[in-house]
Design an enzyme around this catalytic site. Structure first.
Site, PDB file in Angstrom:
ATOM      1  CB  CYS A  46      50.878  82.980  32.132  1.00  0.00           C
ATOM      2  SG  CYS A  46      51.990  81.936  31.152  1.00  0.00           S
ATOM      3  CB  CYS A  49      53.268  84.800  30.351  1.00  0.00           C
ATOM      4  SG  CYS A  49      52.259  83.644  29.435  1.00  0.00           S
TER       5      CYS A  49
END
Length: 305
Positions: A46, A49
Site C-alpha cells: 500500500c 500506507c
C-alpha cells in the site's frame, strides 16, 4: 480526568509497536483503558500506507505519552481485518476504554494528523486548565459519589462557566440530573452537544446510563423471565429482557453473565443486540469497574477465540 503525560523512557518505549490479531485484545482493548490507542491498519503493498506511517509515528511520539500507536499488517491478520470491516487502507481507528471513538481512512497531511490526535486527547479527558480545574473536577466527582448532588451540580456549573465544552463537566452535570430523577433534562443537555464531543467516553457513559434507566422502567418480572430462559436457553429476547431486569435490581454480574451467554450461543442475533447492550453496561458502570474489567476479558475471549 487528568491528561496522561509522558516522560518516563521505559513507558515511552512502547509508544509505537506492531501487533496482531492474537494480541489485539491486550495491546488495544485493554491498553486503551488508561490512554487512547491509535491503530494503523496497513499492508506492505500500500503506497499511501508508506506515506502515512512515518507521519503518524512522528505525531504520536510528539504527543509524549498521551496516546499509543499500534500497527497491524492486514495481510498477516486477515481475520481481524474482516471482523473490524476494514475495506480500504490505510485505515486508522482510535480506541479508548475498549471501544472505537474516532478514525479516518487514507493518508492525511501532518497538520491534520496532529489535529486528529489533539482532538482525541481532549475528547477522552485530556482537558486544559491547570491544577485548579483538575481539583474542581475531582471535588465535584467526590461530591456526586457521596450523594451530594446539589454541591456537585454547583461545582460542575462553575466549571462550565469557564469551559462550556468541558466534556467531564458536561457528563458530570448530566449525572446530577439523572441522579435527581430528571432523565429528560439529562437527555436534553447531551442532545445539544457538538459532534466533536458526542463520542467522548464520559459522555457516552452517561448516555448509556440514561438508556438503561429507561429500560429498567420497562423490565419484566425476574422469575417469569428466568423460567422462560430455563425452558429455552436459545430464547435470546427472553435472556436480554432478563438481563435488563437483573441490572435494574442491581444484580449486575448476573446481567453480564446472561448477555455473555447469549453472545456465546449466537453473537449475531438481532444485529448483535446482546453485545451492544453489554457495552452499555460497561460504559454505565465505568470501564475500570471490576465487573466491567472481568466482563470485557470474557467478551474478548469469545469474540477473538
Amino acid at each position: 480526568m487528568d491528561q496522561i503525560i509522558g516522560g518516563d523512557p521505559a513507558a515511552d518505549a512502547d509508544l509505537v509497536k506492531d501487533s496482531d490479531q492474537r494480541r489485539f485484545a491486550k495491546d488495544v482493548l485493554e491498553a486503551s483503558r488508561t490512554r487512547p490507542v491509535i491503530v494503523d491498519f496497513w499492508a506492505p503493498w500500500c503506497g499511501p500506507c508508506k506515506t502515512l506511517g512515518p507521519i503518524i509515528e512522528k505525531a504520536v511520539k510528539s504527543a509524549k505519552g498521551a496516546v499509543q500507536l499500534i500497527k497491524i499488517n492486514i495481510d498477516e491478520n486477515q481475520m481481524l481485518a474482516q471482523q473490524l470491516r476494514i475495506q480500504s487502507i490505510p485505515a486508522v481507528y482510535a480506541f479508548f476504554q475498549g471501544r472505537p471513538v474516532d478514525g479516518f481512512v487514507g493518508a492525511l497531511p501532518e497538520s491534520q494528523i496532529k489535529q486528529f490526535i489533539d482532538r482525541l486527547v481532549q475528547a477522552t479527558g485530556g482537558t486544559p486548565g491547570g491544577d485548579q480545574l483538575a481539583e474542581l473536577l475531582e471535588h465535584a466527582k467526590a461530591a456526586l459519589e457521596e450523594g451530594d448532588v446539589s454541591l456537585a451540580a454547583r461545582v460542575y456549573g462553575e466549571i462550565l462557566q469557564q469551559e462550556p465544552e468541558n466534556p467531564a463537566a458536561i457528563a458530570g452535570m448530566a449525572k446530577c440530573y439523572l441522579q435527581s430523577g430528571d432523565g429528560d433534562r439529562a437527555k436534553a443537555l447531551l442532545a445539544k452537544l457538538p459532534p466533536a464531543l458526542a463520542n467522548n467516553a464520559e459522555i457516552a457513559a452517561v448516555r448509556s446510563a440514561i438508556e438503561l434507566a429507561e429500560q429498567a422502567e420497562q423490565a419484566g418480572p425476574v422469575g417469569e423471565l428466568e423460567a422462560k430462559v430455563a425452558a429455552d436457553p436459545k430464547d435470546h429476547q427472553a435472556r436480554l429482557d432478563l438481563a435488563t431486569a437483573l441490572y435494574a435490581e442491581g444484580n449486575r454480574e448476573a446481567a453480564v453473565d446472561h448477555l455473555l451467554q447469549s453472545i456465546k450461543i449466537d453473537r449475531k442475533w438481532n444485529d448483535e443486540a446482546a453485545r451492544k447492550q453489554l457495552l452499555k453496561y460497561f460504559e454505565a458502570l465505568g470501564f475500570n469497574d471490576p465487573i466491567s474489567v472481568d466482563g470485557r476479558k470474557r467478551l474478548s475471549s469469545i469474540l477473538f477465540a
